[in-house]
Design a protein around this motif. Structure first.
Motif, PDB file in Angstrom:
ATOM      1  N   PRO A 158      43.805  38.372  34.488  1.00 33.75           N
ATOM      2  CA  PRO A 158      43.772  39.876  35.358  1.00 33.75           C
ATOM      3  C   PRO A 158      42.874  40.858  34.608  1.00 33.75           C
ATOM      4  O   PRO A 158      42.458  41.729  35.064  1.00 33.75           O
ATOM      5  CB  PRO A 158      45.015  40.426  35.469  1.00 33.75           C
ATOM      6  CG  PRO A 158      45.887  39.677  34.386  1.00 33.75           C
ATOM      7  CD  PRO A 158      44.901  38.224  34.199  1.00 33.75           C
TER       8      PRO A 158
ATOM      9  N   ASN B 111      45.505  35.735  46.915  1.00 36.25           N
ATOM     10  CA  ASN B 111      44.728  36.174  45.625  1.00 36.25           C
ATOM     11  C   ASN B 111      43.812  34.867  45.110  1.00 36.25           C
ATOM     12  O   ASN B 111      44.583  33.853  44.794  1.00 36.25           O
ATOM     13  CB  ASN B 111      45.781  36.431  44.719  1.00 36.25           C
ATOM     14  CG  ASN B 111      45.395  36.891  43.229  1.00 36.25           C
ATOM     15  OD1 ASN B 111      44.443  37.218  43.052  1.00 36.25           O
ATOM     16  ND2 ASN B 111      46.271  37.405  42.464  1.00 36.25           N
ATOM     17  N   ARG B 112      42.682  35.039  45.329  1.00 35.91           N
ATOM     18  CA  ARG B 112      41.825  33.957  44.828  1.00 35.91           C
ATOM     19  C   ARG B 112      41.358  34.225  43.452  1.00 35.91           C
ATOM     20  O   ARG B 112      40.896  35.265  42.924  1.00 35.91           O
ATOM     21  CB  ARG B 112      40.380  33.957  45.765  1.00 35.91           C
ATOM     22  CG  ARG B 112      40.797  33.443  47.168  1.00 35.91           C
ATOM     23  CD  ARG B 112      39.901  32.240  47.397  1.00 35.91           C
ATOM     24  NE  ARG B 112      40.380  31.409  48.440  1.00 35.91           N
ATOM     25  CZ  ARG B 112      40.633  30.064  48.495  1.00 35.91           C
ATOM     26  NH1 ARG B 112      40.305  29.549  47.270  1.00 35.91           N
ATOM     27  NH2 ARG B 112      41.230  29.545  49.373  1.00 35.91           N
ATOM     28  N   ARG B 113      41.482  33.203  42.488  1.00 31.65           N
ATOM     29  CA  ARG B 113      41.340  33.290  41.092  1.00 31.65           C
ATOM     30  C   ARG B 113      40.044  32.389  40.865  1.00 31.65           C
ATOM     31  O   ARG B 113      39.909  31.293  41.154  1.00 31.65           O
ATOM     32  CB  ARG B 113      42.468  33.141  40.286  1.00 31.65           C
ATOM     33  CG  ARG B 113      43.419  34.049  40.378  1.00 31.65           C
ATOM     34  CD  ARG B 113      44.732  33.563  39.744  1.00 31.65           C
ATOM     35  NE  ARG B 113      45.139  32.618  40.324  1.00 31.65           N
ATOM     36  CZ  ARG B 113      46.365  32.094  39.450  1.00 31.65           C
ATOM     37  NH1 ARG B 113      46.975  32.548  38.614  1.00 31.65           N
ATOM     38  NH2 ARG B 113      47.041  31.070  40.023  1.00 31.65           N
ATOM     39  N   ARG B 114      39.384  32.853  39.803  1.00 34.89           N
ATOM     40  CA  ARG B 114      38.206  31.906  39.362  1.00 34.89           C
ATOM     41  C   ARG B 114      38.807  30.799  38.554  1.00 34.89           C
ATOM     42  O   ARG B 114      39.434  31.087  37.266  1.00 34.89           O
ATOM     43  CB  ARG B 114      37.243  32.856  38.842  1.00 34.89           C
ATOM     44  CG  ARG B 114      35.659  31.901  38.499  1.00 34.89           C
ATOM     45  CD  ARG B 114      34.674  32.951  38.201  1.00 34.89           C
ATOM     46  NE  ARG B 114      34.901  33.515  36.669  1.00 34.89           N
ATOM     47  CZ  ARG B 114      34.289  32.677  35.770  1.00 34.89           C
ATOM     48  NH1 ARG B 114      33.538  31.444  36.145  1.00 34.89           N
ATOM     49  NH2 ARG B 114      34.217  32.808  34.600  1.00 34.89           N
ATOM     50  N   ARG B 115      38.399  29.750  38.825  1.00 37.21           N
ATOM     51  CA  ARG B 115      38.936  28.534  37.856  1.00 37.21           C
ATOM     52  C   ARG B 115      37.848  28.307  36.662  1.00 37.21           C
ATOM     53  O   ARG B 115      36.561  28.087  37.380  1.00 37.21           O
ATOM     54  CB  ARG B 115      39.046  27.196  38.666  1.00 37.21           C
ATOM     55  CG  ARG B 115      39.571  25.987  37.853  1.00 37.21           C
ATOM     56  CD  ARG B 115      40.146  24.939  38.754  1.00 37.21           C
ATOM     57  NE  ARG B 115      39.430  24.657  39.806  1.00 37.21           N
ATOM     58  CZ  ARG B 115      40.265  23.872  40.583  1.00 37.21           C
ATOM     59  NH1 ARG B 115      41.452  23.217  40.381  1.00 37.21           N
ATOM     60  NH2 ARG B 115      39.367  23.508  41.948  1.00 37.21           N
TER      61      ARG B 115
ATOM     62  N   ARG C  79      51.210  32.964  45.658  1.00 38.33           N
ATOM     63  CA  ARG C  79      50.160  32.924  44.806  1.00 38.33           C
ATOM     64  C   ARG C  79      49.891  31.636  44.442  1.00 38.33           C
ATOM     65  O   ARG C  79      49.734  31.136  43.268  1.00 38.33           O
ATOM     66  CB  ARG C  79      50.863  33.749  43.643  1.00 38.33           C
ATOM     67  CG  ARG C  79      50.041  34.593  42.560  1.00 38.33           C
ATOM     68  CD  ARG C  79      50.619  35.591  42.073  1.00 38.33           C
ATOM     69  NE  ARG C  79      49.623  35.892  40.822  1.00 38.33           N
ATOM     70  CZ  ARG C  79      49.817  35.325  39.734  1.00 38.33           C
ATOM     71  NH1 ARG C  79      50.818  34.231  39.473  1.00 38.33           N
ATOM     72  NH2 ARG C  79      49.133  35.541  38.665  1.00 38.33           N
TER      73      ARG C  79
ATOM     74  N   TYR D  67      42.497  29.801  34.549  1.00 38.72           N
ATOM     75  CA  TYR D  67      41.971  30.576  35.433  1.00 38.72           C
ATOM     76  C   TYR D  67      41.607  31.695  34.740  1.00 38.72           C
ATOM     77  O   TYR D  67      42.246  32.345  33.700  1.00 38.72           O
ATOM     78  CB  TYR D  67      42.908  30.814  36.558  1.00 38.72           C
ATOM     79  CG  TYR D  67      43.272  29.924  37.276  1.00 38.72           C
ATOM     80  CD1 TYR D  67      42.558  29.623  38.571  1.00 38.72           C
ATOM     81  CD2 TYR D  67      44.433  29.250  37.254  1.00 38.72           C
ATOM     82  CE1 TYR D  67      43.018  28.233  39.358  1.00 38.72           C
ATOM     83  CE2 TYR D  67      44.767  28.080  38.138  1.00 38.72           C
ATOM     84  CZ  TYR D  67      43.983  27.692  39.161  1.00 38.72           C
ATOM     85  OH  TYR D  67      44.372  26.628  39.949  1.00 38.72           O
ATOM     86  N   GLU D  68      40.605  32.529  35.364  1.00 38.46           N
ATOM     87  CA  GLU D  68      40.347  33.699  34.662  1.00 38.46           C
ATOM     88  C   GLU D  68      41.646  34.669  34.758  1.00 38.46           C
ATOM     89  O   GLU D  68      42.260  34.671  35.782  1.00 38.46           O
ATOM     90  CB  GLU D  68      39.174  34.599  35.258  1.00 38.46           C
ATOM     91  CG  GLU D  68      38.434  35.515  35.077  1.00 38.46           C
ATOM     92  CD  GLU D  68      37.076  35.628  35.847  1.00 38.46           C
ATOM     93  OE1 GLU D  68      35.995  35.551  35.412  1.00 38.46           O
ATOM     94  OE2 GLU D  68      37.394  36.356  36.738  1.00 38.46           O
TER      95      GLU D  68
END
Ligand code: TMP
Length: 274
Positions: free
Chosen positions: A19, A2-6, A271, A16-17
């Motif tokens: 959901p 699960n890659r999240r935008r910082r 995660r 982080y962005e």
């Protein structure tokens, strides 16, 4: 994975962005900084404790009808919050003389103030967050007159609530700092409490011994920060009573969270943030 935008990497937290649109994930790091990050250390487990302490406080404030950005805690280091437009002010409320007020006015630390005092600082690292007046805030448009009224009333109501909460567990709330944000709904915005409230952003003294249970232990090289934060968590019922304050390899024994699987260092399993 699960890659999240910082969105933002701050001194003690990463954002982080979230959901869903309008949400953010707030991740508590172990970094401790002081004097605008001139002093910096990693203190194992601090982020886990601050996440839980701040969750407890924000949830309590939500329950008594004070608006906050907090939605829910996600795991040992992260919480889901509403996205806000941060108002660039650090708002400090003081009950007892300490820190910069004691220094600026030549007052002995520990003197009870005649009444709670509010101060505003312009959030600008390059300038070391200078103190500003309400007139600066209005003239430069950092907040409107109505927002300033709302921020002031929110800050004093939080002070009343926290003073009682901590008093009940033998802790004096000396002072604290909050940040606020705007939430827009259609064309209207309202002010909510944002950021965190934790021993990083409060001065908390043991009511009997006056022992410091907050980040002054780091600022003033006193040591024992994790033990102090653990003591605050224990008194608030977040940390198990039988836990030793020592903070070995396994981390503090927090009251178990049934919803989250986590490793002993407080990172959620499978995660990783980046
Ligand atoms: P001060 O006495 O250093 O002005 O701090 C007042 C309160 O604000 C104290 O509880 C610590 C908190 N604080 C922060 O949370 N962040 C900061 O950058 C500073 C300077 C203070």
């Amino acid at each position: 994975m699960n890659r999240r935008r910082r969105i933002y990497d701050g001194k003690a937290k990463i954002l982080y962005e979230g959901p869903e649109p309008g949400t953010i994930i707030q991740h508590f790091k172990d970094d401790a900084t002081a004097f605008n990050a001139k002093k910096h250390e990693i203190i194992d487990g601090k982020g886990v404790l601050n996440n839980r302490i701040s969750e407890f406080i924000f949830q309590s404030l939500n329950e008594i009808g004070l608006p906050t950005h907090f939605i829910r805690r996600l795991n040992m280091r992260e919480q889901l919050v509403r996205q806000v437009e941060i108002i660039p002010l650090e708002v400090v409320v003081r009950n007892i003389a300490a820190g910069s007020l004691a220094k600026r006015l030549g007052m002995e630390e520990g003197r009870r103030l005649p009444r709670p005092i509010i101060e505003f600082y312009y959030k600008k690292d390059e300038l070391d967050d200078p103190m500003v007046t309400e007139d600066h805030i209005l003239a430069f448009g950092w907040a409107s007159f109505q927002e300033l009224e709302d921020i002031t009333s929110l800050a004093f109501r939080i002070n009343d609530f926290l003073t009682g909460l901590f008093r009940g567990v033998g802790i004096l709330l000396v002072d604290f700092k909050i940040e606020t944000g705007r939430i827009w709904e259609d064309d209207e915005s309202h002010v909510v409490l944002a950021d965190e409230i934790s021993p990083d952003s409060c001065r908390l003294w043991d009511a009997k011994t006056q022992d410091k249970l907050d980040k002054d232990r780091f600022r003033r090289d006193m040591g024992g920060l994790i033990e102090a934060y653990s003591e605050v968590a224990r008194r608030l019922g977040i940390l198990l009573d039988n836990d030793t304050a020592s903070f070995g390899d396994s981390g503090p024994q927090l009251v178990p969270d049934p919803e989250t699987t986590h490793d002993p260092r407080g990172n959620s399993v499978g995660r990783k943030p980046e």
